[in-house]
Every structure is written in structure tokens, then in C-alpha cells.
Design a protein around this motif. Structure first.
Motif, mmCIF file in Angstrom:
data_model
loop_
_atom_site.group_PDB
_atom_site.id
_atom_site.type_symbol
_atom_site.label_atom_id
_atom_site.label_comp_id
_atom_site.label_asym_id
_atom_site.label_seq_id
_atom_site.Cartn_x
_atom_site.Cartn_y
_atom_site.Cartn_z
ATOM 1 N N TYR A 1 0.735 -1.082 0.024
ATOM 2 C CA TYR A 1 0.150 0.024 0.084
ATOM 3 C C TYR A 1 0.692 1.363 0.070
ATOM 4 O O TYR A 1 0.694 2.133 -0.911
ATOM 5 N N THR B 1 -5.044 1.012 -3.657
ATOM 6 C CA THR B 1 -5.517 1.445 -2.426
ATOM 7 C C THR B 1 -6.902 0.601 -2.310
ATOM 8 O O THR B 1 -7.306 -0.106 -3.130
ATOM 9 N N SER B 2 -7.743 0.667 -1.257
ATOM 10 C CA SER B 2 -8.699 -0.159 -0.930
ATOM 11 C C SER B 2 -10.052 -0.037 -1.590
ATOM 12 O O SER B 2 -10.768 -0.682 -1.762
ATOM 13 N N GLN B 3 -10.294 1.231 -2.104
ATOM 14 C CA GLN B 3 -11.575 1.397 -2.548
ATOM 15 C C GLN B 3 -12.706 1.150 -1.589
ATOM 16 O O GLN B 3 -13.988 0.876 -1.992
ATOM 17 N N LEU B 4 -12.442 1.477 -0.354
ATOM 18 C CA LEU B 4 -13.458 0.908 0.659
ATOM 19 C C LEU B 4 -14.299 2.279 1.265
ATOM 20 O O LEU B 4 -15.241 2.201 1.946
ATOM 21 N N SER B 5 -13.674 3.540 0.608
ATOM 22 C CA SER B 5 -14.448 4.586 1.054
ATOM 23 C C SER B 5 -15.850 4.702 0.939
ATOM 24 O O SER B 5 -16.383 5.071 2.147
ATOM 25 N N GLU C 1 -3.873 6.128 7.544
ATOM 26 C CA GLU C 1 -4.787 6.842 6.454
ATOM 27 C C GLU C 1 -6.213 6.673 7.016
ATOM 28 O O GLU C 1 -7.201 7.367 7.186
ATOM 29 N N ASN D 1 -6.988 9.452 -4.744
ATOM 30 C CA ASN D 1 -6.520 10.264 -3.771
ATOM 31 C C ASN D 1 -5.646 11.261 -4.577
ATOM 32 O O ASN D 1 -5.803 12.410 -4.384
ATOM 33 N N ARG E 1 -7.438 13.442 -6.807
ATOM 34 C CA ARG E 1 -8.069 14.295 -5.869
ATOM 35 C C ARG E 1 -7.442 15.664 -5.489
ATOM 36 O O ARG E 1 -7.978 16.781 -5.663
ATOM 37 N N ASP F 1 -18.365 8.538 -2.240
ATOM 38 C CA ASP F 1 -17.842 8.475 -1.020
ATOM 39 C C ASP F 1 -18.011 9.775 -0.209
ATOM 40 O O ASP F 1 -17.407 10.132 0.709
ATOM 41 N N ASP G 1 -18.185 12.916 1.990
ATOM 42 C CA ASP G 1 -18.176 12.835 3.387
ATOM 43 C C ASP G 1 -18.094 13.879 3.947
ATOM 44 O O ASP G 1 -17.054 14.616 3.637
ATOM 45 N N ASN H 1 -14.509 14.370 5.645
ATOM 46 C CA ASN H 1 -13.237 14.009 4.617
ATOM 47 C C ASN H 1 -13.323 15.123 3.738
ATOM 48 O O ASN H 1 -12.183 15.618 3.136
ATOM 49 N N ASN H 2 -14.470 15.405 3.305
ATOM 50 C CA ASN H 2 -14.363 16.364 1.976
ATOM 51 C C ASN H 2 -13.973 17.885 2.482
ATOM 52 O O ASN H 2 -12.774 18.364 1.807
ATOM 53 N N ASN I 1 -10.152 18.041 3.570
ATOM 54 C CA ASN I 1 -9.181 17.847 2.273
ATOM 55 C C ASN I 1 -9.225 19.070 1.816
ATOM 56 O O ASN I 1 -8.231 19.412 1.048
#
Ligand code: FAD
Length: 450
Positions: A213, A225-229, A258, A327, A330, A358, A360, A363-364, A367
Motif C-alpha cells: 500500500y 488502495t482499498s476503494q473501501l471509502s 490513512e 486520492n 483528487r 464516498d 463525506d 473528509n471532503n 481535505n
């Protein structure tokens, strides 16, 4: 009397402490309320409505398999819950704690009926404070305080069966909420699999990738990355379960840090609930962002992926096609909007809100403010990312070929900046503004402002 289980961004049955607590009290009525008023402009965005539809559909099926149901209602959340309490004779509401300002407002108006439990973060984020009791401004200090409190403990298994009430209250049909069909169809991009089972399967599959990772996470062309967001945002998997799924994976530290960013942003936006709207850095509140018709058409070019910067356009098109963006990209696209185009960061934040699967609140906002240099941390507006250098450095060639078909024939040597090499195809726009010119304009605007 039955007990309400109020579900929000925690659409799962495993590691759901509110569900366990509710079931200990009596027959359980699981309730999801769609509130498009309380959150104001932060009501659930377009892409997320698509996700939410599928997530609720799966959850209802999973509840039925346990002898239960999912009740759906629409309206201002506190009043709707009060109405369901009155209809059913229930006196208790159990829920997991959330930190978005509109949820906290609704919680406050439910009074003593509401019983809150922890389960969506590694630690209850508002309890991790500095010596003087405030929220941490900088992630590194937050992590230093959090790390000794980890691991987050063992997840609680889902119950085999849920006690059902004698009478079920009425429920909306999911179809009547009109989330489908959605345009664009967010399913086509990545073939997202929505719901708790999919989230668990993805977490377990990611175990094999954790060690790589740190090295892979910045490369947009890799699935590093995990793409779990979106699963984490909707709470289809708890951070505790995710932690447990990768428990014995080697070199998980970077991934753990992270994951802790979610807790950090929740802690910051709990302390500063208007962080999505207001600059954390007072001096940036009056920054002269561009406005008027030219700025509006520049914003549209950015949204549509027609800036003439291949890495920016690839990112914005990936976002539109899949509801997700890498990311690193982004960061590049956000910086481009704010610094190259001098457009107010809130415009970008809102666009992401509507198109990210995702999206959020914490988070949005955190960032975007970090990238814009408007936040309460130490990052400055004058740190300007160079998109073309970033594109080369992180080997984005095949990423660009995938998302910008006009450039699919170009080799790595020219694809990052076809204009510069005289290789720009006629159907691809020229750069909206040169990098050096944009950089100088941004620095001049900043000097004039100060
Ligand atoms: P992984 O790298 O696999 O990370 C695992 C999880 O950790 C993520 O799913 C996420 O929950 C959390 N995480 C990782 N990085 C961050 C971060 N920088 N900040 C907060 N949490 C993080 N993330 C969102 O979930 N929702 C947003 O609305 C959002 N908006 C963003 C806007 C901008 C301008 C930028 C630069 C980043 C934004 N991020 C947002 C953070 C990050 O880009 C995504 O969380 C990440 O790309 C999701 O992919 P992943 O699940 O593969 O991440």
C-alpha cells in the motif's frame, strides 16, 4: 414495548453495537429516515443516492433473513422519529454516534429517548483532544495521541435473529424515493458492489495488498488502495472490522494511519461544525477568488474534464464515470481549481459532494481546506502543485489513456503535456492557462490580498 434502531451511515448488521443494545431491550424496529431538509445544502448528493438505494435494498434483505424488516420514512428526522415512537409505543431509540452537524442537531432534539453508542470510528473522535481540551489541528499530533490507544478492540458479531414487534409501522417503498434510474449510471464505471457482504469481501481481499500500500497508493494507474471509502462512509463495514480483517497483514502501519484520517476529520468538524463553509484560517476569509462569466465557464471546463491538462481531465472524468477518484488525483484536480483557476474551494467541494460516491462531510471539507491552504493547519496557499510534474512523477500515463480516450494513442513521453510536444489531437482542448502563468497569477493574487 418495541425499541427503535435508528440507522444512518451505519447500514450493517455486524459490529453494530446499537443493534445489540436495542435487541437486549425488546422487539426491534429498524428505521431509516431520509431527511433532505435538516442537512440543508449538505443533503445527500446525486451519486450517493444511487449508492444509498442499493445499500438500503441489501440491508432490508439481510434484516429479513434475521426475521426483521427495514422501515423507511422520509421527512425532518427528529419529527419523523417522534412520530414513529408515538405510533409504535416505543420509548427508546438506539443509534450509533455520528458527528455531522445536522445529525448532532437531530440528536439533541430527541432528548432522553435517544441512547447513543460508539462504532463508526477507531475511537470516539471528540474524546481525543489536546492538553488544553481543543481539537488537534494537525494530523501528525492527532495520530501520535491515537496510536497508543490502538488496536480498536474486537468487532461484535451480527445476531442470528432479531426479535420482531407484533405490529410493524408503515414503511415507504424504496422505489418511491426515486433514486433509480440515476443519471449518470454510477454502476457502469467500476462495477461497484454495494452492501455489507461486498464490503467484507473487499476488506478481506485487500489484506493481500496492504504490504504494498505505502508504495502503490500514490500511483493512479494501479489499484493500490482499498476503494473501501463508500463502504466506510455508509458504515457497511466498521473501522474495527476492517482493522480485524487485515490484522495479521505485514506493514499495515501506513494503511492504519490513512484510516485514522477519518477520525481526525470528524474530530475537527465536531469542533468546527461550519468547516465545510468557512475558512479555518481567518486571513483567507476575504481572499479574492475569481467570479463572473469567465470563472463560471472555467469551472464548467474543470467539472467536465476539458482543462487541457491530461491528469486533471482524467481525474474529473473518472469521477463523473465512476463516482470515485484516486486520492493523488483528487489532490491534483482540487489544487488546479483553487490555484491555477483561482476559483473558490467551496465550488469544488460542492461538485465533489454531488458526484462522489464516498462524499463525506468531514473528509471532503478538511481535505479541500488543506489543499486550498485555507484550513487551520499549517498548509499554505503559496504551495502550488505542478500538475504536469505530478503526472509524470506518479506514472499516470495509462491512467490518462483510460479516462481520456482522445489521448489513448499517445505514448508516455508526450501524454502528460501533449501541447508542449505539439502532439495535441484536434478534439482535445489546449491548456486553459499555462502552468507558469497560473502560478504567477496565484502568487500575485495572494500578495495583493496580504
Ligand atoms: P484508502 O487509501 O484505501 O484509505 C482507506 C480509507 O481511509 C479511505 O476509504 C478513507 O475512509 C480513509 N482515508 C484515506 N485517506 C483519507 C484522507 N486524506 N482523508 C480522510 N480519510 C481518508 N474521502 C472521503 O471518504 N470522502 C470525501 O468526500 C473525500 N473528499 C476528498 C476531497 C479532496 C480534495 C481530497 C484531496 C481527498 C478527499 N478524500 C475524501 C480523501 C481520500 O481521497 C479518499 O478517502 C480516498 O481516495 C478513498 O479511496 P480508498 O478507499 O481507496 O482509500
Amino acid at each position: 414495548a418495541p425499541v427503535l434502531l435508528w440507522l444512518r451511515q451505519d447500514l450493517r448488521l455486524h459490529d453494530q453495537p446499537a443493534l445489540i443494545a436495542a435487541a437486549e431491550q425488546g422487539p426491534v424496529i429498524p428505521l431509516y429516515v431520509l431527511d433532505d431538509e435538516g442537512p440543508g445544502e449538505w443533503r445527500i448528493g446525486g451519486a450517493q443516492r444511487w449508492w444509498l438505494h442499493h445499500s438500503l435494498f441489501r440491508l432490508a434483505q439481510d434484516l429479513e433473513a434475521k426475521g426483521s424488516r427495514l422501515i423507511l420514512r422520509r421527512g425532518p428526522v427528529a419529527a419523523t422519529i417522534a412520530a414513529v415512537l408515538a405510533e409504535t409505543g416505543a420509548t427508546q431509540v438506539h443509534a450509533l454516534r455520528h458527528f455531522e452537524p445536522w445529525w448532532r442537531a437531530a440528536e439533541a432534539s430527541l432528548g432522553d429517548a435517544l441512547h447513543l453508542h460508539d462504532g463508526n470510528h477507531l475511537i470516539r473522535p471528540d474524546t481525543l483532544t489536546t492538553g488544553s481540551g481543543g481539537a488537534y489541528r494537525i494530523f501528525a499530533s492527532f495520530w501520535k495521541a491515537l496510536e497508543p490507544k490502538l488496536p480498536p478492540g474486537d468487532p461484535v458479531p451480527a445476531p442470528d435473529h432479531l426479535p420482531a414487534p407484533k405490529h410493524w409501522p408503515a414503511s415507504d417503498s424504496l422505489a418511491s424515493w426515486g433514486f433509480l434510474p440515476s443519471k449518470p449510471d454510477w454502476a457502469t464505471g467500476f462495477g461497484w458492489q454495494v452492501g455489507e457482504d461486498a464490503a467484507l469481501a473487499k476488506a478481506h481481499a485487500f489484506r493481500a495488498k496492504v504490504a504494498a500500500y505505502e508504495e502503490q497508493r500514490n500511483l493512479p494507474a494501479e489499484e493500490g488502495t482499498s476503494q473501501l471509502s463508500p463502504h466506510l462512509h455508509f458504515g457497511e463495514i466498521s473501522p474495527r472490522t476492517l482493522w480485524d480483517a487485515i490484522r495479521n497483514a505485514p506493514d499495515a502501519l501506513k494503511f492504519h494511519t490513512e484510516l485514522a484520517w477519518r477520525d481526525f476529520t470528524a474530530s475537527l468538524t465536531t469542533a468546527l461544525p461550519r468547516y465545510a463553509e468557512e475558512e479555518g484560517r481567518a486571513s483567507m476569509k476575504t481572499f479574492p477568488w475569481r467570479s463572473g462569466p469567465h470563472a463560471a465557464s472555467d469551472l464548467r471546463a474543470w467539472q467536465r474534464g476539458r482543462t487541457g491538462y491530461p491528469i486533471v481531465d482524467a481525474g474529473m472524468r473518472q469521477l463523473w464515470k465512476t463516482g470515485w477518484m484516486h486520492n493523488r488525483v483528487r489532490m491534483i484536480t482540487a489544487s488546479f481549481l483553487v490555484k491555477h483557476l483561482l476559483i473558490d474551494w467551496r465550488e469544488g467541494e460542492r461538485w465533489f459532494w454531488d458526484t462522489l460516491i464516498d462524499a463525506d462531510y468531514g473528509n471532503n471539507a478538511v481535505n479541500w481546506q488543506w489543499i486550498a491552504g485555507t484550513g487551520i493547519d499549517a498548509n499554505m496557499f503559496t504551495r502550488i502543485m505542478a500538475p504536469l510534474t505530478q503526472s509524470e512523477k506518479f506514472g499516470a500515463g495509462s491512467y490518462i489513456r483510460r479516462w481520456v480516450p482522445e489521448l489513448a494513442e499517445l505514448p508516455d513521453a508526450v501524454i502528460h503535456d501533449p501541447d508542449e510536444h505539439g502532439r495535441r489531437p484536434a478534439n482535445y482542448p489546449p491548456k486553459m492557462i499555462g502552468h507558469r502563468e497560473a502560478r504567477e497569477r496565484a502568487l500575485a493574487a495572494n500578495r495583493a490580498h496580504r
